[in-house]
Design an enzyme around this catalytic site. Structure first.
Site, PDB file in Angstrom:
ATOM      1  N   HIS A  37       0.788  -1.099   0.039  1.00 49.98           N
ATOM      2  CA  HIS A  37      -0.015   0.090   0.069  1.00 49.98           C
ATOM      3  C   HIS A  37       0.800   1.301  -0.003  1.00 49.98           C
ATOM      4  CE1 HIS A  37      -2.840  -2.858   1.831  1.00 49.98           C
ATOM      5  NE2 HIS A  37      -3.479  -2.607   1.127  1.00 49.98           N
ATOM      6  N   GLY A 147      -3.352  -2.066  -7.422  1.00 55.05           N
ATOM      7  CA  GLY A 147      -2.269  -2.849  -7.439  1.00 55.05           C
ATOM      8  C   GLY A 147      -2.370  -3.863  -8.589  1.00 55.05           C
TER       9      GLY A 147
END
Ligand code: PAF
Length: 279
Positions: A37, A147
């Site tokens: 993250h 992602g």
């Protein structure tokens, strides 16, 4: 760092920043933040002046109640990570504010959601597309960062924003891996020592297949099989499949840009990973 809890506050904040000439980015997450993250946040900061992170464990996208109940929640750590990463604002809506009792809308993308995660986790993608539509609507970002690890999710969300003319640039950030190759995931904390050791064979298989591709092998059955065979016996494989990166359709001959998708379960924990073929 501003912390906001309602869609209205988020919308006002984002619009005021945009009126002030700033470029706004959104990094949607379900919390339990890790290095993966941090790297999404970093990518967002390279593209925008004002980075909003959202943290919301979205019940709608869990097709399995136990998976939802056991999903890690580490809010204090998450807030600290956001602060130390230079995040501009954190959006942490409550369940009630995201989905009030009167809530009755579902956003569905067809086609791309039929296979892989969509087939194995019924309802998962409509949960993702519903919440991401809400997040994008409220934050009206110039860019949104997701992602690569959730490759199918990215393809589905790119289709969602195309189809609905949502004016946001979609950015895919590379997967971050442990030193031994395991893709970072919030679910990794649930792996015991033994499963953790075996889980490494997933990325080893993907990289083995990539090496074969780079040495000239193009036959996708052979490349799929190479990845499959590297996997530890204890991993129940759901799929290992090379697909076209846009359509997610199978290809018989692999090309640069195609993606090898993997999903499997070890000790009841579902892990996904993928690799994009490069020259
Ligand atoms: O990738 C995730 O963490 C989630 O699916 C997302 C995009 C935050 C939606 O809940």
């Amino acid at each position: 760092m501003r912390i906001v809890e309602t869609a209205r506050e988020l919308s006002d904040l984002s619009h005021s920043k945009k009126q002030g000439g700033l470029k706004v980015a959104l990094v949607p997450t379900m919390g339990a933040l890790h290095e993966g993250h941090r790297s999404l946040i970093h990518v967002a900061q390279q593209h925008a002046d004002f980075v909003i992170v959202s943290i919301f464990v979205n019940r709608l996208q869990f097709n399995n109640e136990e998976d939802f109940e056991t999903y890690p929640v580490t809010l204090d750590d998450d807030i600290a990570i956001c602060r130390s990463s230079g995040v501009s604002a954190l959006y942490m809506p409550s369940s009630k504010s995201m989905y009030p009792d009167s809530f009755g809308t579902s956003v569905e993308v067809s086609g791309l959601t039929a296979r892989f995660e969509g087939a194995s986790r019924p309802g998962h993608f409509s949960g993702v597309t519903t919440v991401v539509t809400k997040l994008l609507t409220a934050s009206a970002p110039d860019i949104a960062v997701f992602g690569q690890k959730d490759f199918q999710q990215f393809a589905v969300l790119r289709k969602l924003v195309d189809d609905l003319d949502i004016p946001v640039e979609m950015v895919m950030a590379p997967t971050i891996r442990e030193e031994d190759g395991l893709a970072l995931s919030s679910r990794n904390v649930r792996l015991n020592k033994d499963s953790r050791r075996r889980a490494v064979s997933i990325s080893q298989g993907l990289f083995h297949s990539l090496t074969l591709f780079q040495s000239g092998v193009r036959d996708t059955q052979e490349l799929n099989e190479a990845a499959r065979k590297s996997c530890a016996d204890e991993i129940a494989i759901d799929y290992v499949q090379i697909v076209d990166a846009q359509t997610l359709e199978n290809v018989s001959e692999a090309h640069v840009g195609d993606v090898l998708l993997f999903a499997g379960t070890i000790d009841g924990i579902r892990l996904i990973d993928n690799i994009i073929f490069t020259a």
